[in-house]
Design an enzyme around this catalytic site. Structure first.
Site, PDB file in Angstrom:
ATOM      1  CG  ASN A  52      -6.607  -7.356  -2.367  1.00 43.24           C
ATOM      2  OD1 ASN A  52      -6.277  -8.097  -3.294  1.00 43.24           O
ATOM      3  ND2 ASN A  52      -6.645  -6.049  -2.494  1.00 43.24           N
ATOM      4  CB  ALA A  65     -10.719 -11.526   1.488  1.00 43.07           C
ATOM      5  CB  SER A  66      -8.898 -10.336   6.903  1.00 42.74           C
ATOM      6  OG  SER A  66      -7.630 -10.341   6.328  1.00 42.74           O
ATOM      7  CB  SER A  87      -0.867   0.005   1.259  1.00 42.94           C
ATOM      8  OG  SER A  87      -0.020   0.188   2.395  1.00 42.94           O
ATOM      9  CG  ASP A 106      -2.895  -5.777   5.453  1.00 40.85           C
ATOM     10  OD1 ASP A 106      -2.105  -6.368   6.223  1.00 40.85           O
ATOM     11  OD2 ASP A 106      -2.788  -4.557   5.233  1.00 40.85           O
ATOM     12  CB  THR A 107      -7.098  -7.696   8.742  1.00 43.71           C
ATOM     13  OG1 THR A 107      -7.287  -6.360   8.269  1.00 43.71           O
ATOM     14  CG2 THR A 107      -7.467  -7.767  10.207  1.00 43.71           C
ATOM     15  CG  ASP A 149      -9.309   3.164  -4.215  1.00 41.42           C
ATOM     16  OD1 ASP A 149     -10.373   3.556  -4.740  1.00 41.42           O
ATOM     17  OD2 ASP A 149      -9.237   2.768  -3.037  1.00 41.42           O
ATOM     18  CG  ASP A 185      -3.702  -2.906  -1.590  1.00 40.17           C
ATOM     19  OD1 ASP A 185      -4.653  -3.098  -2.372  1.00 40.17           O
ATOM     20  OD2 ASP A 185      -3.795  -3.048  -0.344  1.00 40.17           O
ATOM     21  CG  HIS A 204      -9.890  -4.704  -2.288  1.00 46.13           C
ATOM     22  ND1 HIS A 204      -8.806  -3.904  -2.035  1.00 46.13           N
ATOM     23  CD2 HIS A 204      -9.888  -4.937  -3.619  1.00 46.13           C
ATOM     24  CE1 HIS A 204      -8.173  -3.667  -3.176  1.00 46.13           C
ATOM     25  NE2 HIS A 204      -8.813  -4.276  -4.159  1.00 46.13           N
TER      26      HIS A 204
HETATM   27  P1  13P Z   1      -8.139  -6.960   4.900  1.00 44.80           P
HETATM   28  O1  13P Z   1      -7.140  -6.169   5.708  1.00 44.80           O
HETATM   29  O2  13P Z   1      -9.520  -6.798   5.423  1.00 44.80           O
HETATM   30  O3  13P Z   1      -7.700  -8.364   4.713  1.00 44.80           O
HETATM   31  O4  13P Z   1      -8.176  -6.277   3.436  1.00 44.80           O
HETATM   32  C1  13P Z   1      -7.033  -6.295   2.660  1.00 44.80           C
HETATM   33  C2  13P Z   1      -7.211  -5.477   1.436  1.00 44.80           C
HETATM   34  O5  13P Z   1      -8.267  -5.389   0.856  1.00 44.80           O
HETATM   35  C3  13P Z   1      -6.016  -4.791   0.923  1.00 44.80           C
HETATM   36  O6  13P Z   1      -6.320  -4.021  -0.216  1.00 44.80           O
HETATM   37  O1  G3H Z   2      -6.505  -1.982   2.168  1.00 44.77           O
HETATM   38  C1  G3H Z   2      -5.570  -1.564   2.818  1.00 44.77           C
HETATM   39  C2  G3H Z   2      -4.493  -2.497   3.250  1.00 44.77           C
HETATM   40  O2  G3H Z   2      -4.933  -3.287   4.309  1.00 44.77           O
HETATM   41  C3  G3H Z   2      -3.252  -1.703   3.572  1.00 44.77           C
HETATM   42  O3  G3H Z   2      -3.384  -1.011   4.747  1.00 44.77           O
HETATM   43  O4  G3H Z   2      -2.804   1.355   4.239  1.00 44.77           O
HETATM   44  O5  G3H Z   2      -2.536   0.394   6.555  1.00 44.77           O
HETATM   45  O6  G3H Z   2      -0.979  -0.273   4.719  1.00 44.77           O
HETATM   46  P1  G3H Z   2      -2.372   0.207   5.078  1.00 44.77           P
HETATM   47 ZN    ZN Z   3      -8.229  -3.167  -0.238  1.00 42.54          ZN
END
Ligand code: 13P
Ligand code: G3H
Ligand code: ZN
Length: 286
Positions: free
Chosen positions: A230, A210-211, A50, A232-233, A104, A82, A208
């Protein structure tokens, strides 16, 4: 192996009916964890950074770490921006060697989103780099809005077709009920809407936030045409959870490797499980 355009990975995914995992990274351990998971699962993989990650780690560091990781494995690896929000940021990433960028413009009025996205597509295409656009807004799970209000931000299928035709994007991030971050309750996806978008739009769809989405809902989203997912969390939770455990169990430890190593391992396990769930495990083509 050099980075592979995301468009190439998603074309294979479309043909075979699975989704490729895109995992956020912002430090060396996460880059290593994501690529190690891909190697272990024989999976194609998308490393994504990101703008916040780039600010934290530095663009040159992220590219160099991702390159080193990709060179060490025999699975296809893509490097993706991202949620890029500016033309300049997207161009910097193209110039630095990313194989894919997301622009975006989902917070903008439709025509402004189209204009911004098109400019990025023009530059990226010339460099052989894929572009992901976003239409409809994917909010934060912790944003103070009611479920009914959230629907106002969902992607409109007809608008999605128009957006894709006008911009020429390679993939489209859609808002169908997911949100970034930790959900309060269980997320409910609008599958009918997803299918309608899929019918009208020719490019692969991206999910996006998806966690925390239940496994069966993820499988259904893939069946209905999602080709990039995607995460991340859940990686953050695993990584920081392991850090906390290690620090709690060994309060005198001062060697960062003893704490970061188990955190990296915890991230690998979460990512491997997602690859199996998304169906990309075993799909590496080299
Ligand atoms: P999460 O943090 O909810 O998994 O989303 C990740 C994401 O969409 C990054 O663009
Ligand atoms: O969708 C966002 C991602 O989870 C990235 O998060 O901007 O805190 O790095 P961030
Ligand atoms: Zn996202």
């Amino acid at each position: 192996m050099p980075f592979v355009p995301v468009g190439v990975l998603l074309r294979d995914a479309e043909e075979q009916g699975y989704a490729v995992g895109a995992f956020n990274c912002n430090n060396m351990e996460l880059v290593q964890a994501i690529v190690a998971a891909a190697e272990a699962e024989r999976s194609p993989v998308i490393l994504q950074a990101s703008q916040g990650a780039i600010k934290y780690a530095g663009l040159a560091y992220l590219v160099a770490m991702a390159r080193a990781a990709a060179r060490g494995v025999r699975v296809p690896v893509a490097l993706h921006l991202d949620h890029g929000t500016s033309f300049e940021q997207a161009v910097r990433c193209v110039a630095a060697g990313f194989s894919s960028v997301m622009i975006d413009g989902s917070h903008l009025p439709l025509e402004e989103n189209i204009a911004l996205t098109r400019r990025v597509v023009e530059v990226a295409r010339a460099a052989g780099v894929s572009v992901e656009g976003e239409l409809g807004r994917i909010m934060g799970a912790e944003d103070e809005i009611k479920v009914e209000e959230r629907e106002a931000f969902f992607t409109d299928p007809a608008e999605a077709r128009y957006f894709v035709e006008r911009t020429g994007v390679d993939s489209l991030a859609v808002s169908v009920g997911t949100a970034h971050g930790r959900y309060q309750g269980e997320p409910r996806l609008d599958f009918e809407r997803l299918s309608r978008i899929k019918e009208l739009v020719r490019v692969p769809l991206v999910l996006h936030g998806a966690s925390g989405v239940p496994e069966e809902a993820i499988r259904e989203a893939v069946r209905r045409g999602v080709r990039k997912i995607n995460i991340d969390t859940e990686i953050r939770e695993a990584f920081v959870g392991a850090l906390r455990r290690e620090l709690g169990a060994h309060p005198q430890e001062i060697d960062p490797r003893k704490i970061l190593g188990p955190a990296r391992e915890a991230a690998v396990e979460v990512i491997r499980a997602k690859m199996r769930l998304f169906g990309c495990a075993g799909k590496a083509r080299v």
